[in-house]
Each structure stands twice: as C-alpha cells, then as structure tokens.
Design an enzyme around this catalytic site. Structure first.
Site, short mmCIF file in Angstrom:
data_model
loop_
_atom_site.label_atom_id
_atom_site.label_comp_id
_atom_site.label_asym_id
_atom_site.label_seq_id
_atom_site.Cartn_x
_atom_site.Cartn_y
_atom_site.Cartn_z
N MET A 106 -70.51 -124.50 -3.89
CA MET A 106 -69.68 -124.49 -2.45
C MET A 106 -68.49 -123.65 -2.59
O MET A 106 -67.68 -123.73 -1.94
CB MET A 106 -69.33 -125.83 -2.01
CG MET A 106 -70.94 -126.66 -1.84
SD MET A 106 -70.55 -128.01 -0.55
CE MET A 106 -69.12 -128.99 -1.38
N LEU B 106 -64.62 -121.78 -6.83
CA LEU B 106 -65.14 -121.65 -8.12
C LEU B 106 -63.98 -122.11 -9.21
O LEU B 106 -62.85 -121.55 -9.15
CB LEU B 106 -65.80 -120.57 -8.59
CG LEU B 106 -66.90 -120.21 -7.52
CD1 LEU B 106 -67.96 -118.92 -8.01
CD2 LEU B 106 -67.80 -121.38 -7.47
N HIS B 107 -64.51 -122.70 -10.29
CA HIS B 107 -63.31 -122.88 -11.37
C HIS B 107 -64.38 -122.71 -12.91
O HIS B 107 -65.37 -122.21 -12.68
CB HIS B 107 -62.91 -124.30 -11.39
CG HIS B 107 -63.79 -125.30 -11.11
ND1 HIS B 107 -64.97 -125.73 -11.99
CD2 HIS B 107 -64.09 -126.08 -10.14
CE1 HIS B 107 -65.70 -126.82 -11.60
NE2 HIS B 107 -65.31 -127.05 -10.13
N HIS C 278 -67.94 -123.85 -13.03
CA HIS C 278 -69.15 -122.94 -12.44
C HIS C 278 -69.37 -121.87 -13.24
O HIS C 278 -70.39 -121.37 -13.32
CB HIS C 278 -68.51 -122.71 -10.97
CG HIS C 278 -68.32 -123.67 -10.10
ND1 HIS C 278 -67.03 -124.09 -9.63
CD2 HIS C 278 -69.09 -124.38 -9.08
CE1 HIS C 278 -67.18 -125.16 -8.75
NE2 HIS C 278 -68.34 -125.15 -8.61
N GLY D 225 -73.73 -129.11 -12.70
CA GLY D 225 -72.88 -129.77 -13.73
C GLY D 225 -73.04 -131.32 -13.80
O GLY D 225 -73.51 -131.88 -12.85
N GLN D 226 -73.02 -131.61 -15.00
CA GLN D 226 -72.97 -133.09 -15.53
C GLN D 226 -71.95 -133.99 -14.68
O GLN D 226 -72.11 -135.11 -14.35
CB GLN D 226 -72.86 -133.39 -16.90
CG GLN D 226 -73.57 -134.93 -17.49
CD GLN D 226 -73.07 -135.35 -18.69
OE1 GLN D 226 -73.33 -134.63 -19.71
NE2 GLN D 226 -72.50 -136.37 -18.67
N ASP E 207 -71.40 -134.14 -11.81
CA ASP E 207 -72.18 -134.80 -10.49
C ASP E 207 -73.30 -135.28 -10.79
O ASP E 207 -74.47 -134.72 -10.45
CB ASP E 207 -72.34 -133.80 -9.29
CG ASP E 207 -70.92 -133.16 -8.84
OD1 ASP E 207 -70.09 -134.02 -8.19
OD2 ASP E 207 -70.62 -131.94 -8.89
N GLN F 202 -75.92 -136.46 -8.47
CA GLN F 202 -76.79 -135.27 -7.67
C GLN F 202 -77.55 -134.75 -8.55
O GLN F 202 -78.72 -134.37 -8.21
CB GLN F 202 -75.22 -134.39 -7.42
CG GLN F 202 -75.89 -132.84 -6.88
CD GLN F 202 -74.57 -131.97 -6.37
OE1 GLN F 202 -74.46 -132.51 -5.35
NE2 GLN F 202 -74.50 -131.06 -7.13
N SER G 188 -62.75 -129.79 -11.01
CA SER G 188 -63.42 -129.82 -9.56
C SER G 188 -62.65 -129.05 -8.84
O SER G 188 -61.38 -129.04 -8.87
CB SER G 188 -63.21 -131.54 -9.47
OG SER G 188 -63.30 -131.54 -8.24
#
Ligand code: PAF
Length: 282
Positions: A30, A33-34, A37, A147-148, A150, A153, A185
């Site tokens: 979404m 980004l960091h 990502h 990513g772990q 989430d 998800q 995050s």
C-alpha cells in the site's frame, strides 16, 4: 522500471515478460514503503526474473473509523525504493480502476479471518482477500511475497489461494525490525518520540513469551497472561490482544505445542500496532 496505472497494460507487460520465459514475482503493497518492503522486493528478485510491485492504498480494507484518509502517501519516495531494490514494474492503479461502482463481489475467507485482527477490524480481511485476488488476476504471478509481521494476513492469503486454486506460491519473509526491536511498519511514522519509545514494548513482550516458552513449564494461557500483564504495565499502551495460538489455524492454544505463535496488538497513542513471534517450547 516501468510505472503503470492501467490494468490492461500491466497485464500485457507481465504476459510479455512471461512469453520471454521469465518467472514473475509480485510484491503487493500500500506504499509508504520501508526496509520491510524493500526486503520483500529483494527476496522476489532472488527467486524470480520479473518483479512487479503493486502500490495501492486499498479503501475496502479500512473500517469507517480507521486511518484511510491519513494513511501516508509517498509515491515518489516509494518509486525510488522500488527502483533501487530491483523492481521491473510498478502497478499503481487509481481506486476507480480497481472498484467499479457496480461491483458486487467480495472474496471472504471464513473462520481464520474472524479472530484476532478480524475481530477487532470487522471486514478488514474481506478487503484484503478481495484486493489481493484482483492484484493476482492482473499480475498473474508465479510467486507473491508477504511479510511475517502481518502473520494472520499471510495465513489468510495462503488459505485463499489454496481454496480458490489460484496458481501462485505464497512466500512469507521475515519481519524487519528497528534497532530496538520495533517491527517496521508504515504506521510507525505516526508515533511521537515518546510513543515510539513505548512501542518497542510489543517486541519485549514477544521476547518475554519466547523465553517463558523455552525456559519455563508455563502453559500458553499462563504465558499469554504474563504478556498482557507486561504490556498493561506500560503507560499509554492499550492492549487489544496478547495470545498464543496455533501457527497454522490461529486457534488459541491451551497446551504447549510445536506449532505456536505469540501475537500481540496494541494501540500506542492513536496508532495501532501488531507483531508476532514463532515460539519453541522446551
Ligand atoms: O499488507 C498490505 O500492505 C496490504 O494489506 C496488502 C496485502 C497490500 C493488500 O492491500
């Protein structure tokens, strides 16, 4: 790197890459980004020949009182990070292209999406599973990277692709953390200096659970209680849940198990944070 907002054109570009014999990796995001990502794109780069990252702030996964309007929008910086990490194509559609006014279909994973985040954020996972299906339909990837952090998800998306026979392999990549353990995050940027310090207590709570699982004879509910007590002892943290669950089904564990994950969610000020840790019981 190509930046594309059209669904048709994105599908054409990806299919052209596939016709050249290239495998396709998709990194749905979404934006905002960091390094978390970036590591997803880098992992995709190692496994696949053509990398498409999607940047779409999906309105249907935000509840009416959630932070859709204030969610950070940082497209120029995001594109730079994607380019540096090795993405080939960025798919960044407008909301109107993803959701027709006449749309009537949602993709819903049932049991697993009703607990934890699903219980605190009704409808959230309907939005996630619907948009991820749509993103997969446009980008037709061989593999997709999540990513772990989430945890719920990625489990729900695994269940969804299994149930719907979607021909995509889901790869879960490790959580990337700040020096003090706070999981990266997009929402961390909302934390004040003071809140930012307190936020690392989510990580310390998970470390507490990890050491109690490895070194004590406590049961999962007893460890979960200690996690809750720890978080509640920190001023300004509103604990939403601190549980130990089966890492495949997310059902809360009553007994020690080889398949356990500790999960926490808490509000720090007005920012809601989640984190998790796989546990090894001794
Ligand atoms: O994890 C996220 O950023 C989003 O939930 C996702 C998977 C991109 C769907 O909008």
């Amino acid at each position: 790197m190509i930046v594309e907002s059209s669904l048709t054109e994105t599908r054409r570009i990806v299919r052209a890459a596939r016709q050249q014999g290239r495998s396709v990796g998709c990194v749905p995001t979404m934006g905002a980004l960091h390094k978390g990502h970036v590591s997803l794109i880098e992992n995709a780069r190692k496994d696949c020949d053509f990398i498409v990252a999607t940047i779409f702030i999906n309105p249907t996964q935000f509840g009416p009182n959630e932070d859709f309007t204030r969610y950070p929008r940082t497209l120029d910086a995001d594109l730079e990070l994607c380019r540096a990490a090795g993405a080939d194509l960025i798919f960044t559609p407008p909301v109107s292209a993803m959701y027709a006014e006449s749309a009537q279909t949602i993709v819903r994973v049932t049991r697993m999406a009703q607990v934890l985040e699903g219980a605190h954020r009704p409808g959230h996972f309907d939005g996630v599973s619907t948009v991820v299906t749509k993103l997969f339909n446009v980008t037709e990837p061989d593999r997709a990277y999540f990513g772990q952090k989430d945890f719920q998800q990625q489990l729900i998306i695994r269940q969804m692709v299994l149930d719907l026979d979607e021909p995509v392999e889901i790869i879960t990549c490790p959580t990337i953390r700040e020096a003090d353990g706070l999981a990266m995050s997009s929402r961390n940027r909302f934390l004040s200096v003071d809140e930012r310090q307190r936020a690392s207590q989510l990580f310390h709570t998970l470390k507490l659970a990890e050491s109690l699982a490895a070194e004590s004879t406590l049961t999962p509910p007893e460890i979960a209680q200690q996690m809750t007590n720890h978080l509640k002892s920190v001023n300004g943290i509103d604990v939403q849940y601190a549980v130990i669950a089966d890492s495949a089904t997310l059902e809360c564990l009553a007994e020690r198990s080889d398949f356990a994950v500790a999960l926490v969610a808490a509000k720090v000020g007005s920012t809601r944070l989640i984190d998790n840790q796989i546990l090894r019981f001794r």
